[in-house]
Design a protein around this motif. Structure first.
Motif, short mmCIF file in Angstrom:
data_model
loop_
_atom_site.label_atom_id
_atom_site.label_comp_id
_atom_site.label_asym_id
_atom_site.label_seq_id
_atom_site.Cartn_x
_atom_site.Cartn_y
_atom_site.Cartn_z
N GLU A 140 0.82 -1.21 0.00
CA GLU A 140 0.00 0.00 0.00
C GLU A 140 0.86 1.26 0.00
O GLU A 140 0.38 2.33 -0.37
CB GLU A 140 -0.94 0.00 1.20
N VAL A 141 2.08 1.15 0.47
CA VAL A 141 3.06 2.24 0.38
C VAL A 141 4.35 1.64 -0.16
O VAL A 141 4.60 0.44 -0.03
CB VAL A 141 3.31 2.93 1.74
N ASP A 142 5.19 2.48 -0.75
CA ASP A 142 6.47 2.01 -1.28
C ASP A 142 7.59 2.15 -0.25
O ASP A 142 8.52 1.35 -0.24
CB ASP A 142 6.84 2.80 -2.54
N VAL A 143 7.49 3.17 0.60
CA VAL A 143 8.49 3.44 1.62
C VAL A 143 7.77 3.81 2.90
O VAL A 143 6.74 4.50 2.86
CB VAL A 143 9.44 4.59 1.21
N ALA A 274 11.58 -5.73 -3.92
CA ALA A 274 10.46 -5.07 -4.60
C ALA A 274 11.00 -4.00 -5.54
O ALA A 274 12.07 -3.43 -5.31
CB ALA A 274 9.51 -4.45 -3.59
N HIS A 275 10.24 -3.73 -6.61
CA HIS A 275 10.61 -2.64 -7.52
C HIS A 275 10.26 -1.32 -6.86
O HIS A 275 9.10 -1.09 -6.48
CB HIS A 275 9.88 -2.76 -8.84
N PRO A 277 9.63 2.54 -7.34
CA PRO A 277 9.39 3.54 -8.40
C PRO A 277 10.41 4.66 -8.31
O PRO A 277 11.01 4.90 -7.25
CB PRO A 277 7.98 4.05 -8.08
N PRO A 278 10.62 5.38 -9.41
CA PRO A 278 11.57 6.50 -9.39
C PRO A 278 11.29 7.52 -8.30
O PRO A 278 12.22 8.05 -7.69
CB PRO A 278 11.40 7.12 -10.79
N ALA A 279 10.02 7.79 -8.01
CA ALA A 279 9.69 8.77 -6.98
C ALA A 279 10.18 8.32 -5.61
O ALA A 279 10.68 9.13 -4.81
CB ALA A 279 8.18 9.01 -6.94
N ALA A 280 10.07 7.02 -5.32
CA ALA A 280 10.54 6.50 -4.03
C ALA A 280 12.06 6.49 -3.96
O ALA A 280 12.65 6.82 -2.93
CB ALA A 280 9.98 5.09 -3.81
N ARG A 281 12.72 6.12 -5.08
CA ARG A 281 14.18 6.14 -5.10
C ARG A 281 14.71 7.55 -4.89
O ARG A 281 15.71 7.76 -4.20
CB ARG A 281 14.70 5.56 -6.42
N ALA A 282 14.02 8.53 -5.48
CA ALA A 282 14.44 9.92 -5.31
C ALA A 282 14.30 10.36 -3.86
O ALA A 282 15.13 11.12 -3.35
CB ALA A 282 13.62 10.83 -6.22
#
Length: 297
Positions: A140-143, A274-275, A277-282
């Motif tokens: 439900e959340v990436d981070v 898990a993959h 997303p670019p927004a989470a990596r940023a």
């Protein structure tokens, strides 16, 4: 020469047939034949030796095929990089934060993040660490910002480590001490956070190791209210040092908690393998860049 022409040529080589290549690139067979002929005219040499119904690459065709593969791979890499860039322009940052300490730790980060990536949509949820861990596990959340140790198949990067302070009424008999442990506090009612806050787990586990069974008088999710309850004499509370000093006022005293394994250790956490997303990596990159800025006391 264009990439569609090269793609048609490469598929003819791979499929060994103009008709099958046409199916792969969603063109008619005559369009594929025309593309190959156009490429031959541009290069000034035949690329296939046609023997009956069978076509084989010429020496020039071998070179053209090898170079075409490189160019198409570069095109694929280009698209991937652009997609990542566009992801940072149009993506979504799905992040979970706990109510305790998030403003102090992450408000400035959000300001920088918004300045750098104004098109990113931010989906923020707030829960205690237990619920946040469940949200993270469910995707439900990436981070999520969780207290270490974290339970589950997660990776994490440190954000901050703070010792716990005991928050006492200024009239408490121990208020003049430099430090206390849970044995010293065994007769004092505890004011804890609501169920689901990982800070409770840290406190209660340390009490169990010390052989202390605390009496919990009140639970709340609001730091301001907890501190006011302490000032009113309803018990003692426990806060990370940076938050304790922020809420210090004349009605309370702060004393260091002298107990092992009670540091408030918060980290940004994500699902292992898990993959992201670019927004989470940023967001993770920004957290590393901004680092752990000490709070003056």
């Amino acid at each position: 020469m264009n990439l569609r022409t090269l793609r048609a040529f490469v598929e003819v080589v791979r499929q060994g047939s103009f008709s099958q290549a046409a199916e792969m690139v969603s063109l008619t067979q005559s369009s594929v034949s025309k593309a190959v002929k156009t490429l031959e005219e541009e290069l000034g040499t035949p690329l296939f030796s046609r023997i009956g119904h069978k076509s084989e690459l010429t020496a020039a065709g071998e070179i053209a095929y090898r170079r075409a593969l490189v160019l198409l791979a570069e095109r694929s890499d280009l698209v991937a990089e652009i997609n990542d860039l566009l992801g940072l322009k149009r993506g979504v940052l799905r992040i979970g934060l706990p109510p305790v300490g998030s403003g102090e730790l992450f408000a400035a980060m959000f300001a920088v993040y918004r300045q750098r990536y104004p098109q990113i949509e931010i989906e923020l949820i707030e829960h205690g660490s237990k619920k946040l861990g469940e949200c993270l596990q469910a995707g439900e959340v990436d981070v999520a910002a969780l207290l270490v140790p974290v339970e589950g198949e997660f990776e994490y990067q440190d954000v901050r480590v703070e010792p716990l302070m005991v928050v006492l009424p200024s009239s408490h008999p121990l208020a003049g001490r430099n430090s206390v442990d849970f044995s010293d506090l065994s007769d004092s009612p505890f004011i804890l956070f609501e169920a689901g806050f990982a800070l409770n787990r840290i406190i209660l586990s340390a009490c169990e190791r010390r052989g202390v069974s605390p009496k919990v008088s009140v639970r709340s999710a609001q730091i301001d209210f907890i501190v006011d309850l302490v000032g009113a004499g309803l018990g003692v509370a426990f806060l990370p040092r940076m938050l304790a000093y922020k809420h210090l006022h004349a009605g309370i005293a702060l004393i260091a908690l002298d107990e092992p394994q009670t540091d408030w250790h918060i980290a940004l956490t994500w699902r292992r393998n898990a993959h992201l997303p670019p927004a989470a990596r940023a967001w993770l990159d920004l957290a590393r860049e901004m680092g752990n800025v000490p709070v003056p006391y």
